[in-house]
Design an enzyme around this catalytic site. Structure first.
Site, mmCIF file in Angstrom:
data_model
loop_
_atom_site.group_PDB
_atom_site.id
_atom_site.type_symbol
_atom_site.label_atom_id
_atom_site.label_comp_id
_atom_site.label_asym_id
_atom_site.label_seq_id
_atom_site.Cartn_x
_atom_site.Cartn_y
_atom_site.Cartn_z
ATOM 1 N N PRO A 16 0.835 -1.205 0.000
ATOM 2 C CA PRO A 16 0.000 0.000 0.000
ATOM 3 C C PRO A 16 0.873 1.260 0.000
ATOM 4 O O PRO A 16 1.763 1.410 0.839
ATOM 5 C CB PRO A 16 -0.798 -0.126 1.300
ATOM 6 C CG PRO A 16 -0.780 -1.587 1.621
ATOM 7 C CD PRO A 16 0.548 -2.083 1.135
ATOM 8 N N GLU A 17 0.640 2.130 -0.965
ATOM 9 C CA GLU A 17 1.383 3.377 -1.068
ATOM 10 C C GLU A 17 0.491 4.532 -0.619
ATOM 11 O O GLU A 17 -0.594 4.315 -0.076
ATOM 12 C CB GLU A 17 1.876 3.562 -2.509
ATOM 13 C CG GLU A 17 2.807 2.459 -2.994
ATOM 14 C CD GLU A 17 4.176 2.475 -2.316
ATOM 15 O OE1 GLU A 17 4.489 3.459 -1.615
ATOM 16 O OE2 GLU A 17 4.934 1.506 -2.495
ATOM 17 N N HIS A 51 -4.749 -14.305 9.479
ATOM 18 C CA HIS A 51 -3.958 -13.070 9.477
ATOM 19 C C HIS A 51 -4.746 -11.841 9.934
ATOM 20 O O HIS A 51 -4.292 -10.718 9.737
ATOM 21 C CB HIS A 51 -3.323 -12.791 8.112
ATOM 22 C CG HIS A 51 -2.614 -13.962 7.515
ATOM 23 N ND1 HIS A 51 -1.575 -14.603 8.163
ATOM 24 C CD2 HIS A 51 -2.801 -14.616 6.337
ATOM 25 C CE1 HIS A 51 -1.148 -15.603 7.398
ATOM 26 N NE2 HIS A 51 -1.872 -15.636 6.297
ATOM 27 N N ARG A 85 13.366 -3.022 -8.932
ATOM 28 C CA ARG A 85 11.939 -2.801 -9.177
ATOM 29 C C ARG A 85 11.697 -2.602 -10.668
ATOM 30 O O ARG A 85 12.524 -2.016 -11.368
ATOM 31 C CB ARG A 85 11.431 -1.575 -8.412
ATOM 32 C CG ARG A 85 11.511 -1.735 -6.908
ATOM 33 C CD ARG A 85 11.028 -0.487 -6.223
ATOM 34 N NE ARG A 85 11.169 -0.620 -4.783
ATOM 35 C CZ ARG A 85 10.223 -0.306 -3.922
ATOM 36 N NH1 ARG A 85 9.055 0.118 -4.354
ATOM 37 N NH2 ARG A 85 10.427 -0.426 -2.634
ATOM 38 N N ARG A 120 1.732 -10.795 5.814
ATOM 39 C CA ARG A 120 3.192 -10.935 5.917
ATOM 40 C C ARG A 120 3.750 -10.434 7.246
ATOM 41 O O ARG A 120 4.936 -10.595 7.517
ATOM 42 C CB ARG A 120 3.867 -10.195 4.764
ATOM 43 C CG ARG A 120 3.498 -10.752 3.390
ATOM 44 C CD ARG A 120 4.423 -10.188 2.345
ATOM 45 N NE ARG A 120 4.000 -10.546 0.999
ATOM 46 C CZ ARG A 120 4.645 -10.202 -0.095
ATOM 47 N NH1 ARG A 120 5.752 -9.461 -0.001
ATOM 48 N NH2 ARG A 120 4.206 -10.558 -1.286
ATOM 49 N N LYS A 154 3.277 7.050 4.608
ATOM 50 C CA LYS A 154 2.439 5.840 4.574
ATOM 51 C C LYS A 154 2.032 5.392 5.974
ATOM 52 O O LYS A 154 1.572 4.266 6.161
ATOM 53 C CB LYS A 154 3.180 4.725 3.843
ATOM 54 C CG LYS A 154 3.409 5.030 2.366
ATOM 55 C CD LYS A 154 3.983 3.856 1.606
ATOM 56 C CE LYS A 154 5.411 3.577 1.991
ATOM 57 N NZ LYS A 154 6.005 2.499 1.156
ATOM 58 N N ARG A 189 23.070 15.418 -8.462
ATOM 59 C CA ARG A 189 22.689 14.045 -8.155
ATOM 60 C C ARG A 189 22.765 13.198 -9.422
ATOM 61 O O ARG A 189 22.114 13.496 -10.418
ATOM 62 C CB ARG A 189 21.272 13.989 -7.574
ATOM 63 C CG ARG A 189 21.110 14.711 -6.243
ATOM 64 C CD ARG A 189 22.010 14.125 -5.161
ATOM 65 N NE ARG A 189 21.855 12.685 -5.016
ATOM 66 C CZ ARG A 189 20.926 12.106 -4.267
ATOM 67 N NH1 ARG A 189 20.055 12.845 -3.598
ATOM 68 N NH2 ARG A 189 20.870 10.790 -4.174
#
EC number: 3.2.2.23
Length: 271
Positions: free
Chosen positions: A2-3, A91, A261, A110, A58, A152
């Site tokens: 979840p973001e 869970h 990713r 998890r 988050k 950067r």
């Protein structure tokens, strides 16, 4: 995982059920989350009235008159508002039972989530102290992003996913925002112009706003407070569309790996 849009969707969904309600009991079925659930959690909450539900990055923060309850959904967690007799699923680790006859139930397959107690100012807590600005807030603007990118060499996608730079721009939303901004995800952050940074700030805000309006993105585990799914996955422009035609120019969408990713982009539209 979840973001920001999924967490904000959860915040909005649970707030009307939580704020102003008194905790009648706390049930902890599994205390072994990412960090141990405080052993005195029931004592701290039972009999107390809950205040606003806030979000920082988050993390969800529920106000209590004696402190703050911090929650994190981890990799696959969700919060649902249920009746006390709702069938337990595997869970379902924690229930906060309220005087409304409802329970706030944490589901975390998890066990990478967190339920912690904060005393004192939230911004000083180790999990929150080093976070960057909120992407939908006034502190995240073109000047800020441009300054943060100077000298950067890191790829711009990884730069905007760094929570010390800006919070909540997860993998899906970074790919989508860069596509809308016309910026290739592998470009060095320091090579972006001020105009490109301004455009990227706007597309980050746009994508996150659209995702929140659609209730977040459900690819695997995320569900809202009522158990329903988010719908933003139906509006993804490049994420998960490897080999399919770009919606703008029909060039096949490419997939690469950055920082372990998957990244998706259009090689024609993004430069």
């Amino acid at each position: 995982m979840p973001e920001l849009p999924e967490v904000e969707t959860t915040r909005r969904g649970i707030e009307r059920h939580v704020t102003g309600r008194r905790v009648t009991s706390v049930i902890v079925r599994e205390p072994r989350l990412r960090w141990p659930v405080p052993g005195d959690l029931a004592e701290r909450l039972t009999g107390h009235t809950l205040g606003r539900v806030l979000r920082r990055a988050k993390y969800l923060l529920i106000e209590v008159d004696t402190g703050l309850l911090l929650l994190h959904l981890g990799m696959s967690g969700s919060l649902r508002v249920v009746t006390p007799d709702a069938p337990l699923r595997k869970h379902d680790h924690i229930d906060l039972c309220l005087d409304s006859g409802r329970c706030l139930r944490l589901h975390d397959p998890r066990r990478f989530g967190a339920v912690l107690w904060i005393e004192g100012p939230a911004h000083a807590h180790p999990l929150l102290a080093e976070l960057g600005p909120e992407p939908l807030g006034k502190d995240f603007d073109a000047d800020y992003l441009f300054r943060s990118t100077r000298k950067r060499r890191v790829a711009i996608k990884q730069h905007i996913m760094n929570s010390h730079v800006v919070v909540g721009v997860g993998n899906i939303y970074a790919s989508e925002a860069l596509f809308l901004a016309g910026i290739r995800p592998g470009r060095a952050a320091g090579r972006l112009t001020r105009a490109e940074c301004a455009r990227l700030v706007e597309t980050i805000r746009q994508v996150l706003g659209e995702a929140i309006a659609q209730g977040g993105t459900t690819l695997r585990d995320f569900v809202r407070e009522d158990g329903s799914h988010g719908y933003f996955q139906q509006h993804l422009r490049v994420y998960g569309r490897t080999g399919l035609a770009c919606m703008a120019c029909e060039t096949p969408v490419k997939q690469i790996v950055q920082g372990n990713r998957s990244t998706y982009y259009c090689p024609a539209c993004q430069r």
